[in-house]
Design a protein around this motif. Structure first.
Motif, PDB file in Angstrom:
ATOM      1  N   GLU A 163      38.244  -5.007  28.223  1.00 55.86           N
ATOM      2  CA  GLU A 163      37.791  -4.556  26.915  1.00 55.86           C
ATOM      3  C   GLU A 163      38.041  -5.609  25.841  1.00 55.86           C
ATOM      4  O   GLU A 163      37.199  -5.834  24.968  1.00 55.86           O
ATOM      5  N   ARG A 166      35.455  -8.208  26.229  1.00 61.26           N
ATOM      6  CA  ARG A 166      34.179  -7.753  25.671  1.00 61.26           C
ATOM      7  C   ARG A 166      34.185  -7.885  24.153  1.00 61.26           C
ATOM      8  O   ARG A 166      33.216  -8.366  23.543  1.00 61.26           O
ATOM      9  N   ARG A 169      33.660 -11.386  23.060  1.00 56.75           N
ATOM     10  CA  ARG A 169      32.247 -11.779  23.118  1.00 56.75           C
ATOM     11  C   ARG A 169      31.475 -11.188  21.941  1.00 56.75           C
ATOM     12  O   ARG A 169      30.566 -11.829  21.399  1.00 56.75           O
TER      13      ARG A 169
END
Length: 347
Positions: A163, A166, A169
């Motif tokens: 997570e 993510r 990103r």
């Protein structure tokens, strides 16, 4: 619909749909001047995550202070869901003295989680953790390189956390570095508390860098949008995925002398490529610094005077398939094409 509860910080209460700056007492200086940890709370009308954005943990890192200032000026916060706690200057002692450290020479980012009865650094760390970090689900801590060094905008995350990877990103700085947090750091403490925290690095201590400021502000807004805290309007869209780097190293000066650099932060280099030359003041002895592997320069020294062993280039390894040069070039164009904030204030 049930009305949302007020948010309490210190002795202040912030009603939903309002915002307030709260001064949390830290200490009193020897001349009786009070020192506070000043936090700006934006408490949305509608429910959502609680998020902190901190800067100035190191007092000489002023780029994060500017990112927070710009964030708090944005009209989109009027539509905030959840609660934002923004602290532009955590280490007021260092900020006033243009110093990375506290008056006792301690590095605040090695003193977390701190204690209520410890050193000055320990008490400040404890206050931040208890009053702010522990009340949030997510946070972003803004940093820059130390004085006389500069960093390419980058996000650092704990490894093996899908997570967080993510969210990094989503933030969309050009590089994501996965690395274990240092003992006593805010990042380590947040991880142990179950708080998702990104650490942003960009630019140089005691200097403004417009690219690093824009990249940091855009990243914060993207994360807030991803978590449903703000609408999409005004949130810059990321057009390139960041480079995921898991190994990096510092290349050091092989001798003392004058440093002539040929490559800069953000440059993608091949193994064996000439990065710099160090020469003695007479020009009689010159030693080259070459890339030890293919990589991207994510940080570098700014001073032209070095001693043997000084860290000169921070090189993050990349794979040929990453097409790093194209992605970094696209990111630079994207930032340059974005809105220019308050240029007259920072140039």
């Amino acid at each position: 619909m049930t009305a949302r509860a007020e948010f309490t910080l210190g002795r202040e209460t912030v009603p939903p749909g309002s915002r307030r700056t709260v001064d949390l007492p830290v200490s009193v200086l020897s001349d009786h001047t009070p020192v506070t940890l000043s936090a700006h709370v934006v408490h949305g009308r509608r429910p959502g995550p609680a998020m902190f954005v901190t800067a100035g943990v190191h007092g000489d890192e002023v780029i994060g202070v500017e990112i927070v200032r710009r964030l708090l000026s944005l009209p989109v916060l009027g539509a905030l869901r959840g609660t934002l706690i923004a602290i532009p200057i955590v280490n007021a002692f260092g900020f006033l003295n243009l110093s990375r450290y506290l008056p006792d020479r301690r590095d605040l980012n090695r003193c977390f989680p701190g204690s209520s009865g410890g050193s000055m650094a320990a008490r400040l760390a404890h206050l931040l953790v208890e009053e702010v970090v522990g009340r949030c689900q997510i946070g972003i801590d803004l940093h820059s390189a130390a004085v006389h060094r500069t960093n390419l905008p980058q996000v650092r995350v704990m490894p093996d956390d899908p997570e967080l990877a993510r969210l990094a990103r989503v933030f969309a700085a050009p590089v994501v570095l996965s690395s274990e947090a240092r003992q006593g750091s805010l990042r380590e403490t947040a991880a142990r508390m179950g708080v998702q925290m990104l650490l942003y690095e960009g630019g140089e201590g005691l200097r403004f860098d417009e690219v690093a400021v824009r990249a940091g502000l855009a990243g914060v807004l993207r994360v807030m949008f991803d978590r449903g805290m703000i609408p999409a309007k005004g949130v810059p869209k990321a057009r390139r995925a960041p480079l995921d780097c898991r190994v990096s190293r510092w290349l050091r000066a092989p001798q003392g002398g004058l440093l002539r650099t040929y490559r800069s932060e953000g440059d993608v280099v091949a193994e064996g490529e000439l990065l710099a030359v160090v020469s003695d003041p007479f020009g009689e002895i010159e030693t080259e610094i070459r890339a030890t592997e293919p990589g991207i320069i994510v940080g570098r020294a700014m001073l032209p005077v070095v001693n043997e062993g000084n860290a000169v280039f921070h090189l993050a390894a990349i794979a040929p398939a990453d097409r790093a040069e194209d992605r970094i070039g696209a990111w630079a164009s994207e930032v340059a094409a974005g809105q220019l904030f308050d240029e007259d204030e920072i140039l």
